[in-house]
Every structure is written in structure tokens, then in C-alpha cells.
Design an enzyme around this catalytic site. Structure first.
Site, PDB file in Angstrom:
ATOM      1  N   LYS A 101     -32.923  29.107  -7.126  1.00 30.97           N
ATOM      2  CA  LYS A 101     -32.757  30.551  -7.326  1.00 30.97           C
ATOM      3  C   LYS A 101     -31.813  31.016  -6.220  1.00 30.97           C
ATOM      4  CE  LYS A 101     -34.471  35.035  -6.892  1.00 30.97           C
ATOM      5  NZ  LYS A 101     -35.485  36.041  -6.659  1.00 30.97           N
ATOM      6  N   GLY A 162     -38.942  44.564  -4.306  1.00 27.48           N
ATOM      7  CA  GLY A 162     -40.075  45.170  -3.624  1.00 27.48           C
ATOM      8  C   GLY A 162     -40.247  46.653  -3.874  1.00 27.48           C
TER       9      GLY A 162
END
Ligand SMILES: CC(=O)[C@@H](O)[C@H](O)COP(=O)(O)O
Length: 264
Positions: A101, A162
Site C-alpha cells: 500500500k 482519520g
């Protein structure tokens, strides 16, 4: 759904369309329970946090093995293409995996990807045989260039990492989906509630990747299960072809005529 609704990432067949991050859980035991409750098959792990042969790293690694999920190492925290490439190369040795990733962060307030560095790193890593999962913005042109660089999967953000905001730009995510019908597209980052996951799966996204919404929930295990169910519900709804919204009312129970629409 499974066999009737095949899903592969770099030729790996998968049943679950949910990928989970492994950071910021209250404890390793809760992380393990949450992953199991979600039924996800892939977790992302940051090399910076878990490698280096430290005791914490080794026990974390043992835990992941015990859960029996596939690891998608990530280059979280990298700020330049060079740093991300070096981190990916280390991750390949540590995790014995060529999946990566790819994160190249370009801006601190939003943790927005540096798309120029991302494309550069994606091209270099793909040429080395990595299977790159690039964390990108929802920009169509950047997406084209990432595919051109060798990526076979794209991971556009919904909102900043987040933030839990859900989809910031539904138009852009829809445009990406429509423009690349055959490319596996995973929404990564910014989802805060299972309803956000349902929304992107209904749009036709192939999967979602999330971390904070589960790890920081009051009950991460229950939330992981809720996201697992939401991803399935959204996928099922997408396959079921949702009705087209209308501006004006249409009686759902006609006073006259046949009760079953077109059925004679
Ligand atoms: C774990 C991970 O890969 C994160 O970088 C990811 O982007 C998830 O973001 P959220 O924490 O917003 O779900």
C-alpha cells in the site's frame, strides 16, 4: 455472495470486500477480535511500526499470523517517493510479500497524498515487480497516470485520513467509478460510520479500507462487525440496481389498477 460475486485483487480471490488497518486499537486482543468480527481477509500494517525485529514487532507479527489474514504492508509516514520506495523494499523483506500500500504524504493538515511523488514511486515499484495499491486523491488524471505507471488497483480517498467525515466529493468518486469500470477501486480513508461504507459500495466501489472508525470506536469489535455487514449490504444493493430518485411523488400504492406493477 462469494462465488456468485467474484472479487480479485492482483489475481488473489477474496470473499470479503473490507480491508482493515491495524493501528490505534485499545489492545492487541481487541484488534484480533475486531478483525475476526469483521470477516476481513486483508489487514494493512505499517512497516515503521512493526518491523525492526523488536519484541513488540515480533509479537504483533505472531498475532497477525494467528488471525490468519493476508498482510498488505504500507508506507505510512513516507513524505517522498524515495523514502516510500526504500520502505517498500524493506517491507518486501520483512513481510515476504510483494503487495504494497503506497502512501506518499504531501501535506500535513490533510495528509493529502503527494500525487507527483506517488506516481513516481508507483512506476519504480511496479517496474520492480511490486503489486502497488496507491493511496490517492479522487483525481481522474492522476488515476490514469497511476494505471499507466503499472498499478492494477486504485485507492482514492473519501476524506482525510482519520477524519471520519465520509465522502467529501461524491461527484468525483462517481466519475472515477464510471471512468474505470474494469479497474478494482477501493475507497481508502476518511470513512467514519458504516453508512459511509454502504454509500460507496452502492456507488459500485469494489471494496473499502478503513482504520480509525473501527479502532477508535467505543466498541471496536462491534463496529468492525457493523462495517463488515455494511460493506456486504452496500455491495448487495449495488448489484440489485437501486431505483432512480425522482423529484416528484409517485404513489407506491396505486388506488386503482394492478397491485404488481408490470406483472399481469
Ligand atoms: C491504516 C491505513 O492504511 C490508513 O492510512 C488509512 O488510510 C485509513 O484511514 P482511516 O483511518 O481514515 O480509515
Amino acid at each position: 455472495m462469494g462465488a456468485a460475486d467474484p472479487f480479485t485483487l492482483y489475481h488473489a480471490p477474496l470473499r470479503s470486500r473490507l480491508l482493515l488497518g491495524t493501528a490505534r486499537y485499545p489492545s492487541p486482543a481487541i484488534l484480533a477480535e475486531a478483525v475476526r468480527a469483521s470477516a476481513c481477509e486483508i489487514v494493512t500494517v505499517s512497516l515503521r511500526r512493526e518491523a525492526g525485529g523488536s519484541r513488540a514487532g515480533e509479537s504483533f507479527w505472531g498475532l497477525i499470523r494467528e488471525i490468519g489474514v493476508r498482510v498488505l504492508p504500507n508506507t505510512a509516514g513516507c513524505r517522498t517517493a524515495r523514502e516510500a520506495i526504500a520502505t517498500a523494499q524493506m517491507a518486501r523483506d520483512v513481510f515476504e510479500a510483494d503487495w504494497i500500500k503506497l502512501e506518499v504524504i504531501g501535506e500535513e493538515d490533510t495528509l493529502q497524498p503527494d500525487v507527483f511523488g506517488l506516481i513516481e514511486a508507483a512506476r519504480a515499484l511496479s517496474a520492480e515487480g511490486f503489486k502497488v495499491f496507491p493511496y490517492t486523491t479522487d483525481d481522474l488524471v492522476v488515476a490514469e497516470k497511476l494505471l499507466d505507471a503499472g498499478c492494477e488497483v486504485l485507492m482514492p480517498w473519501a476524506a482525510p485520513i482519520g477524519s471520519g467525515r465520509g465522502v467529501n466529493n461524491a461527484f468525483a468518486l462517481r466519475a472515477l467509478r464510471a471512468h474505470f469500470p474494469g479497474v478494482p477501486l477501493i475507497v481508502d480513508a476518511g470513512l467514519g460510520a458504516p453508512s459511509h461504507a454502504v454509500a460507496v459500495m452502492e456507488m459500485g466501489y469494489d471494496a473499502v479500507l478503513l482504520n480509525t472508525a473501527v479502532s477508535r470506536a467505543g466498541d471496536p469489535v462491534a463496529m468492525a462487525r457493523a462495517f463488515g455487514l455494511a460493506v456486504e449490504a452496500g455491495r448487495l444493493a449495488h448489484l440489485a440496481k437501486p431505483m432512480t430518485p425522482r423529484d416528484m411523488a409517485e404513489p407506491s400504492t396505486p388506488a386503482l389498477g394492478r397491485p404488481f406493477g408490470d406483472v399481469a
